[in-house]
Design a protein around this motif. Structure first.
Motif, PDB file in Angstrom:
ATOM      1  N   ASN A   1      14.097 -51.221  13.087  1.00  0.00           N
ATOM      2  CA  ASN A   1      13.207 -52.112  13.469  1.00  0.00           C
ATOM      3  C   ASN A   1      12.628 -53.308  12.752  1.00  0.00           C
ATOM      4  O   ASN A   1      13.092 -54.111  11.227  1.00  0.00           O
ATOM      5  CB  ASN A   1      11.899 -50.780  13.181  1.00  0.00           C
ATOM      6  CG  ASN A   1      11.505 -49.352  13.724  1.00  0.00           C
ATOM      7  OD1 ASN A   1      11.583 -49.641  14.959  1.00  0.00           O
ATOM      8  ND2 ASN A   1      11.940 -48.884  13.025  1.00  0.00           N
ATOM      9  N   THR A   2      12.146 -54.088  14.047  1.00  0.00           N
ATOM     10  CA  THR A   2      11.880 -55.760  12.691  1.00  0.00           C
ATOM     11  C   THR A   2      10.392 -55.218  13.099  1.00  0.00           C
ATOM     12  O   THR A   2       9.687 -55.213  13.621  1.00  0.00           O
ATOM     13  CB  THR A   2      12.733 -56.768  14.194  1.00  0.00           C
ATOM     14  OG1 THR A   2      12.844 -56.563  13.884  1.00  0.00           O
ATOM     15  CG2 THR A   2      11.840 -57.289  13.985  1.00  0.00           C
ATOM     16  N   VAL A   3       9.576 -55.111  11.851  1.00  0.00           N
ATOM     17  CA  VAL A   3       8.143 -55.111  11.595  1.00  0.00           C
ATOM     18  C   VAL A   3       7.742 -56.728  10.992  1.00  0.00           C
ATOM     19  O   VAL A   3       8.389 -56.906   9.863  1.00  0.00           O
ATOM     20  CB  VAL A   3       7.754 -54.387  10.504  1.00  0.00           C
ATOM     21  CG1 VAL A   3       6.586 -54.033   9.973  1.00  0.00           C
ATOM     22  CG2 VAL A   3       8.011 -52.737  11.556  1.00  0.00           C
ATOM     23  N   ASN A   4       6.547 -57.540  11.456  1.00  0.00           N
ATOM     24  CA  ASN A   4       6.213 -58.697  10.482  1.00  0.00           C
ATOM     25  C   ASN A   4       4.788 -58.245  10.454  1.00  0.00           C
ATOM     26  O   ASN A   4       3.963 -58.028  11.425  1.00  0.00           O
ATOM     27  CB  ASN A   4       6.201 -59.709  12.104  1.00  0.00           C
ATOM     28  CG  ASN A   4       7.508 -60.307  12.261  1.00  0.00           C
ATOM     29  OD1 ASN A   4       7.838 -60.237  11.309  1.00  0.00           O
ATOM     30  ND2 ASN A   4       7.787 -59.955  13.531  1.00  0.00           N
TER      31      ASN A   4
ATOM     32  N   GLY B   1      17.095 -53.768  10.692  1.00  0.00           N
ATOM     33  CA  GLY B   1      16.172 -54.025  10.788  1.00  0.00           C
ATOM     34  C   GLY B   1      16.014 -55.070   9.749  1.00  0.00           C
ATOM     35  O   GLY B   1      16.466 -55.445   8.641  1.00  0.00           O
ATOM     36  N   LEU B   2      14.198 -55.561  10.128  1.00  0.00           N
ATOM     37  CA  LEU B   2      14.123 -56.214   9.610  1.00  0.00           C
ATOM     38  C   LEU B   2      12.566 -56.675   9.279  1.00  0.00           C
ATOM     39  O   LEU B   2      12.153 -55.967   9.649  1.00  0.00           O
ATOM     40  CB  LEU B   2      14.422 -58.578  10.128  1.00  0.00           C
ATOM     41  CG  LEU B   2      15.903 -58.548  10.639  1.00  0.00           C
ATOM     42  CD1 LEU B   2      15.996 -59.283  12.130  1.00  0.00           C
ATOM     43  CD2 LEU B   2      15.957 -58.727   9.383  1.00  0.00           C
ATOM     44  N   PHE B   3      12.290 -56.979   7.825  1.00  0.00           N
ATOM     45  CA  PHE B   3      10.913 -57.291   7.138  1.00  0.00           C
ATOM     46  C   PHE B   3      10.153 -58.616   7.051  1.00  0.00           C
ATOM     47  O   PHE B   3      11.606 -59.462   6.334  1.00  0.00           O
ATOM     48  CB  PHE B   3      10.763 -56.102   6.223  1.00  0.00           C
ATOM     49  CG  PHE B   3       8.694 -56.610   5.795  1.00  0.00           C
ATOM     50  CD1 PHE B   3       8.119 -56.248   6.392  1.00  0.00           C
ATOM     51  CD2 PHE B   3       8.863 -56.898   4.745  1.00  0.00           C
ATOM     52  CE1 PHE B   3       6.984 -55.660   6.629  1.00  0.00           C
ATOM     53  CE2 PHE B   3       7.211 -57.668   4.292  1.00  0.00           C
ATOM     54  CZ  PHE B   3       6.253 -56.784   5.083  1.00  0.00           C
ATOM     55  N   HIS B   4       9.337 -59.151   7.702  1.00  0.00           N
ATOM     56  CA  HIS B   4       8.865 -60.569   7.503  1.00  0.00           C
ATOM     57  C   HIS B   4       7.336 -60.513   6.834  1.00  0.00           C
ATOM     58  O   HIS B   4       6.584 -59.678   7.290  1.00  0.00           O
ATOM     59  CB  HIS B   4       9.387 -61.598   8.689  1.00  0.00           C
ATOM     60  CG  HIS B   4      10.620 -61.288   8.793  1.00  0.00           C
ATOM     61  ND1 HIS B   4      11.237 -61.087  10.224  1.00  0.00           N
ATOM     62  CD2 HIS B   4      11.335 -62.031   8.270  1.00  0.00           C
ATOM     63  CE1 HIS B   4      11.963 -61.405  10.307  1.00  0.00           C
ATOM     64  NE2 HIS B   4      12.480 -62.057   9.233  1.00  0.00           N
ATOM     65  N   ALA B   5       7.159 -60.882   6.430  1.00  0.00           N
ATOM     66  CA  ALA B   5       5.304 -61.170   5.627  1.00  0.00           C
ATOM     67  C   ALA B   5       5.578 -63.258   5.685  1.00  0.00           C
ATOM     68  O   ALA B   5       6.141 -63.756   5.034  1.00  0.00           O
ATOM     69  CB  ALA B   5       5.560 -60.978   4.344  1.00  0.00           C
ATOM     70  N   TYR B   6       4.304 -63.131   6.704  1.00  0.00           N
ATOM     71  CA  TYR B   6       3.788 -63.720   6.624  1.00  0.00           C
ATOM     72  C   TYR B   6       2.516 -64.803   5.786  1.00  0.00           C
ATOM     73  O   TYR B   6       1.015 -64.166   6.283  1.00  0.00           O
ATOM     74  CB  TYR B   6       3.915 -65.219   7.683  1.00  0.00           C
ATOM     75  CG  TYR B   6       5.018 -64.555   8.432  1.00  0.00           C
ATOM     76  CD1 TYR B   6       6.144 -65.637   8.782  1.00  0.00           C
ATOM     77  CD2 TYR B   6       5.560 -63.781   9.301  1.00  0.00           C
ATOM     78  CE1 TYR B   6       7.114 -65.753   9.307  1.00  0.00           C
ATOM     79  CE2 TYR B   6       6.751 -63.643   9.643  1.00  0.00           C
ATOM     80  CZ  TYR B   6       7.359 -64.429   9.826  1.00  0.00           C
ATOM     81  OH  TYR B   6       8.925 -64.791  11.123  1.00  0.00           O
ATOM     82  N   ILE B   7       1.964 -65.778   5.036  1.00  0.00           N
ATOM     83  CA  ILE B   7       0.685 -66.452   5.772  1.00  0.00           C
ATOM     84  C   ILE B   7       0.015 -67.556   6.663  1.00  0.00           C
ATOM     85  O   ILE B   7       0.999 -68.140   6.091  1.00  0.00           O
ATOM     86  CB  ILE B   7       0.436 -66.516   3.918  1.00  0.00           C
ATOM     87  CG1 ILE B   7       0.596 -65.574   2.566  1.00  0.00           C
ATOM     88  CG2 ILE B   7      -1.334 -66.835   3.604  1.00  0.00           C
ATOM     89  CD1 ILE B   7      -0.605 -64.638   2.710  1.00  0.00           C
ATOM     90  N   GLY B   8      -1.098 -66.643   6.920  1.00  0.00           N
ATOM     91  CA  GLY B   8      -0.459 -67.751   8.227  1.00  0.00           C
ATOM     92  C   GLY B   8      -2.668 -67.689   9.225  1.00  0.00           C
ATOM     93  O   GLY B   8      -2.907 -66.017   9.188  1.00  0.00           O
TER      94      GLY B   8
END
Length: 305
Positions: free
Chosen positions: A178-181, A202-209
């Motif tokens: 799964n790719t979860v943002n 799978g990939l996980f990304h976290a962003y402040i925005g």
């Protein structure tokens, strides 16, 4: 000598005459196809019914089903003028308890009717877009919630983009493939229990925005507490923010019943019921202020400088 008795045979054709004819058509229900792609809310669902002249319409029961055919939500449509029925579905009809790992859904419609006051066997129609799904949130952003919390028993099983204007906190696992943002305006907090499972799968990304613009009009998270709900966008204001001394709560005509302030770990650090909060003894950082009004709860991000 006895006389012999003779029996004859009679044949009758068209015994019923003109009173036993079948109805010109059988009861039926159809659903109109839904648009493909990310759903736009309110999502209109419509269709048509047909009934014999001797039948009376009761209602159309519309159900939202997950891919395992579990009923997620139900709506009752009590009128079908000219044989046409319609209703609107909103985001909470698919996620009544907030976002989860289900991303594909089907729609079922059930025609309930009677004849001479006696209920008949309902007529059921499935799949407006066979073989489905009727509605898919795959690769679609979720609504801009103010705060999202994923508990340990809320494993994320699908590729989804989550966003919140304030904060996202996760104690849960993200399953393989799964790719979860996560995108949040202030805080993304990954707590013990958070884990991205799988090696190179799978990939996980976290962003402040800021939240992305999207077509979701729903701004209410259906986290029920008694008969209240938690509002995600509201006219309740706190000021100043950021602050170093006091927080003022402006709830307009609504009454502030109580409030509680939480630090980044989720620990309660202050509570009260006044419309002004003295925060001079607290450390600098980001906090969540949960405000209990008479009919709803409001969560606000607070920055102490």
């Amino acid at each position: 000598m006895d006389k012999a008795e003779h029996w004859g045979y009679g044949y009758f054709d068209d015994f019923c005459g003109f009173n036993c004819t079948s109805p010109s058509f059988n009861p039926g229900i159809t659903l109109n196809p839904l648009p493909n792609g990310c759903p736009k809310f309110p999502l209109s669902v419509s269709g048509n019914i047909t009934l014999p002249s001797s039948a009376s319409f009761t209602n159309v029961t519309l159900q939202v089903l997950d891919i395992s055919n579990n009923v997620i939500a139900t709506k009752i449509i009590n009128s079908a003028p000219g044989g046409f029925f319609s209703t609107n579905l909103d985001y909470p009809d698919f996620y009544p308890s907030g976002p989860n790992s289900n991303i594909q859904f089907n729609i079922r419609a059930i025609l309930n009717y009677g004849i001479s006051g006696t209920p008949q066997t309902p007529i059921i129609i499935n799949n407006t877009n066979p073989p489905g799904p009727d509605v898919s949130f795959k690769n679609c952003p979720t609504p801009c919630y103010e705060e999202l919390i994923f508990q340990q028993d809320q494993a994320i099983n699908s590729s989804v983009n989550y966003q919140a204007s304030c904060c996202i906190t996760s104690y849960s696992i993200i399953n393989p493939n799964n790719t979860v943002n996560f995108k949040a305006g202030y805080i993304i907090s990954l707590q013990p229990g958070f884990y991205v499972s799988g090696y190179n799968t799978g990939l996980f990304h976290a962003y402040i925005g800021r939240c992305e613009e999207n077509n979701f009009n729903s701004r209410i998270q259906q986290n029920s507490i008694g008969n209240k709900i938690e509002s995600l966008e509201s006219d309740v204001k706190i000021s100043p923010n950021p602050t170093s001394a006091y927080i003022n709560i402006d709830a307009g005509k609504e009454k502030v019943v109580s409030w509680e302030l939480y630090d980044r770990s989720g620990k309660s650090v202050l509570r009260g019921n006044s419309e002004q909060i003295d925060i001079q003894g607290l450390l600098k950082g980001s906090y969540i202020l949960k405000i209990n009004l008479e009919k709803r709860y409001i969560s606000k991000a607070v920055i102490i400088k």
